[in-house]
Design an enzyme around this catalytic site. Sequence first.
Site, PDB file in Angstrom:
ATOM      1  N   ARG A 194      12.213   5.789 -19.525  1.00 18.39           N
ATOM      2  CA  ARG A 194      12.815   7.095 -19.246  1.00 18.39           C
ATOM      3  C   ARG A 194      11.809   8.116 -18.715  1.00 18.39           C
ATOM      4  O   ARG A 194      12.185   9.086 -18.064  1.00 18.39           O
ATOM      5  CB  ARG A 194      13.537   7.608 -20.492  1.00 18.39           C
ATOM      6  N   CYS A 241       4.726 -14.738 -12.330  1.00 21.14           N
ATOM      7  CA  CYS A 241       4.553 -13.824 -13.474  1.00 21.14           C
ATOM      8  C   CYS A 241       5.500 -14.138 -14.626  1.00 21.14           C
ATOM      9  O   CYS A 241       5.412 -13.520 -15.682  1.00 21.14           O
ATOM     10  CB  CYS A 241       4.747 -12.381 -13.026  1.00 21.14           C
ATOM     11  N   CYS A 267       5.624  -9.445  -8.779  1.00 21.14           N
ATOM     12  CA  CYS A 267       4.277  -9.957  -8.465  1.00 21.14           C
ATOM     13  C   CYS A 267       4.152 -10.479  -7.035  1.00 21.14           C
ATOM     14  O   CYS A 267       3.057 -10.821  -6.599  1.00 21.14           O
ATOM     15  CB  CYS A 267       3.876 -11.040  -9.463  1.00 21.14           C
ATOM     16  N   LYS A 306      17.990  -6.003 -14.800  1.00 20.61           N
ATOM     17  CA  LYS A 306      18.936  -6.341 -15.866  1.00 20.61           C
ATOM     18  C   LYS A 306      20.170  -7.007 -15.275  1.00 20.61           C
ATOM     19  O   LYS A 306      20.723  -6.509 -14.298  1.00 20.61           O
ATOM     20  CB  LYS A 306      19.357  -5.072 -16.605  1.00 20.61           C
ATOM     21  N   ILE A 312      24.409   6.852 -20.668  1.00 21.64           N
ATOM     22  CA  ILE A 312      24.088   7.029 -19.257  1.00 21.64           C
ATOM     23  C   ILE A 312      25.285   6.643 -18.389  1.00 21.64           C
ATOM     24  O   ILE A 312      25.584   7.313 -17.406  1.00 21.64           O
ATOM     25  CB  ILE A 312      22.849   6.188 -18.884  1.00 21.64           C
ATOM     26  N   CYS A 330       9.326 -12.452  -5.650  1.00 17.20           N
ATOM     27  CA  CYS A 330       9.407 -11.687  -6.899  1.00 17.20           C
ATOM     28  C   CYS A 330       8.985 -10.245  -6.618  1.00 17.20           C
ATOM     29  O   CYS A 330       7.889 -10.007  -6.101  1.00 17.20           O
ATOM     30  CB  CYS A 330       8.488 -12.334  -7.938  1.00 17.20           C
ATOM     31  N   ILE A 378      14.782   7.753 -25.842  1.00 20.68           N
ATOM     32  CA  ILE A 378      15.541   6.540 -26.122  1.00 20.68           C
ATOM     33  C   ILE A 378      16.709   6.486 -25.130  1.00 20.68           C
ATOM     34  O   ILE A 378      17.187   7.519 -24.675  1.00 20.68           O
ATOM     35  CB  ILE A 378      16.029   6.503 -27.591  1.00 20.68           C
ATOM     36  N   SER A 406      18.987   1.025 -21.448  1.00 22.72           N
ATOM     37  CA  SER A 406      19.814  -0.001 -20.815  1.00 22.72           C
ATOM     38  C   SER A 406      20.907   0.644 -19.969  1.00 22.72           C
ATOM     39  O   SER A 406      21.589   1.558 -20.427  1.00 22.72           O
ATOM     40  CB  SER A 406      20.448  -0.849 -21.925  1.00 22.72           C
TER      41      SER A 406
END
Length: 633
Positions: free
Chosen positions: A137, A615, A629, A106, A429, A626, A77, A80
């Site tokens: 991860r 995509c 894709c 992101k 992180i 992109c 886990i 982000s």
Amino acid sequence: MVYAPIRRFANLRHDCPDISDSMLLNSNNQTEFTGVADVVVAGAGIIGLCYAIHLKNISPHLEINVFEKSSSPTQKIGESTLSSFSRFVSGDIIPHDYFLRLFGLKDGLQFYCVDERGLSVTSEDIGGLDLSFQLDRRMSELFLTMWAQKIGINVYHGVGTDFKVMPEDAFAISANGDKDGVAAPNQEIGTAMNHFTAPQVLLDDASQSLATSVKAKLVCDATGFSRRLTSKFGNRETFKGGWNCDAYWAYFQETDVKTEDRLDHWNYPATKHICFPEGWGWFIKLISWEKSPLSNLMDLISYVIDNAKRNVSARDIPSTTVLSEMFDCPFEFITSIGWAVRNDHKFPDNLEEYGATESERKFTYFKRKYPTLERLMDNSYAILPNYYGKKTYFVRKSMAFQSPVVAGDGWLAIGNSAGFTNPLISPGINAGIGGAFYAAMLTQEIFAAPEESSRAVMKKSANAFQAYHHDFMMPRLNQMNRFWYSMFRDHRLFEAMIPSFWAVGVQEIDHLYGASFVAEDVNWVVGAGTADFQTYSKAVLDVLEPTFDGVAPTEDAVEKVQALSKQLRRRLHDRYPGNKWGCYLRKYDDSLRIVPGKHERDIGGKYTCIQCVGCKYWMHNFSDFCLICGTPK
Ligand SMILES: Cc1cc2nc3c(=O)[nH]c(=O)nc-3n(C[C@H](O)[C@H](O)[C@H](O)COP(=O)(O)OP(=O)(O)OC[C@H]3O[C@@H](n4cnc5c(N)ncnc54)[C@H](O)[C@@H]3O)c2cc1C
């Protein structure tokens, strides 16, 4: 010219079908195991690997060995990331566009607050400041392992680490970092040195191809929640304040996102948070490589790394889709969804009606409690049963803690081994990078010291690290959580405080968002490290915490917090008049005042993301095609 793909690891597996995952991974080390290293890192998680990479970058002559008990990287886990990690990647590793062939894009954070009935929704956001990644991860740890190996660090999988230490009282330094507690060197245990003495490192090598110990001059504990070394210097400390947090999560496939009308910009590639009085939930859409065989993934990563190292432009690297086909590595988009909730509320007596296991019951309870959440989940997300092995739902309880001692004679501890608070604003992180970066800087100083003063430098460094991690970073992060969780209790608090947090955390935009992570960033601590944050959040908590009656704050408390927040924003605007906040916040002008009817960021932010017509995923505005894709912008 792009270099031709090589199927080294797939061929190795084909030729030697019995080769284990760890042997495959360890075959990528450039040199043989010698039984001696300058620095041993225990744990090849994200923070241990980033520490090793930064240390090798600033001290290339050091021999660094990393030992990881798992036979290969697996899902964890914590997906982000924010600017600390993204700047670390571009400064210490590789330009973003290589990385973005492997990881989800992101841009920023979006928050939605639902009231206690779960109906009305207030939204707040920040974005356009930098680009970052949503990590699978398994892929991030695999990539970082192979990058570390490429720059000359030996990383061994399938090798557990343990430590033999001197008695606690003789070894530990003080918890507040200001007392003289580092013990005199003991020549019987540990690596005999004439300056300082590292704990003795014992190896548990599943393949029995290495030795049972390794001699290290300095060791770094990066073993995550298992705290292999830090646990020998004391039990976990919890923070004052009476409550801790538990998390419940699972993985989902997006079915059909019908939420844009209700939850503004839901489709945008930010990390989305839904906040409610007991806590909050995360929605993180990422590229999963879970179904790709290890050997094929290693070939794919080698190809990207080799081309980057030979200065092939990131523009010329094939798209994710083409890479996936070239190396037979299937990928897919999945969404990590979970709740991080305070543990001082009561679940209903009929909880067993909500599912088969504790984690499923508690996950489902919050989903059903808030109609906005339930509608969103039922309309738009389908559970992926057993996606990562035997379990479908996961749980982690009492997340906030810190280790009482995080540095001593010949050792430092980083990442979760030193402490963790809460996933909110991703400090694991991102503040973790600050800790790893600082630990590497101190390690460099320790090794650079002349022999006669190296013991004094070790002692000074251990005290400085203890003061930084234990006395500064972790209490600040905990204060940040109390502040945020208090804010979820009322829409008006939520609206007042979120832009104020951006103002104290970001300060001067042009100064903070540079191209790489540098020493001055170590104290940022995802915004909680600034003096303004400390003063403001303390003032807010002094108002809110005594008034807590289960859910609702008093009217008087709300008004006081609104006034404090307004004053703060005005003060910070006067201090940093150049900040063009309207480019980074959808609802606000440059002075952090709400603009009725404003729903988009002003033009002029550092970045923005555009949806691909092919995509339907997202690309950043500096790319002319992109990266997923290959469709032109
Ligand atoms: C519910 C939840 C959600 C989260 N979400 C986010 C998020 O969105 N963003 C974010 O930034 N952070 C998030 N985090 C935090 C993040 O997961 C951690 O902070 C991060 O993984 C810490 O990295 P690490 O390297 O310290 O530990 P880990 O990633 O756990 O790595 C430790 C490594 O050490 C190995 N190891 C353990 N014992 C030994 C041993 N004896 N010998 C050798 N190896 C050993 C382990 O196998 C492991 O690979 C979240 C945490 C939780 C609990």
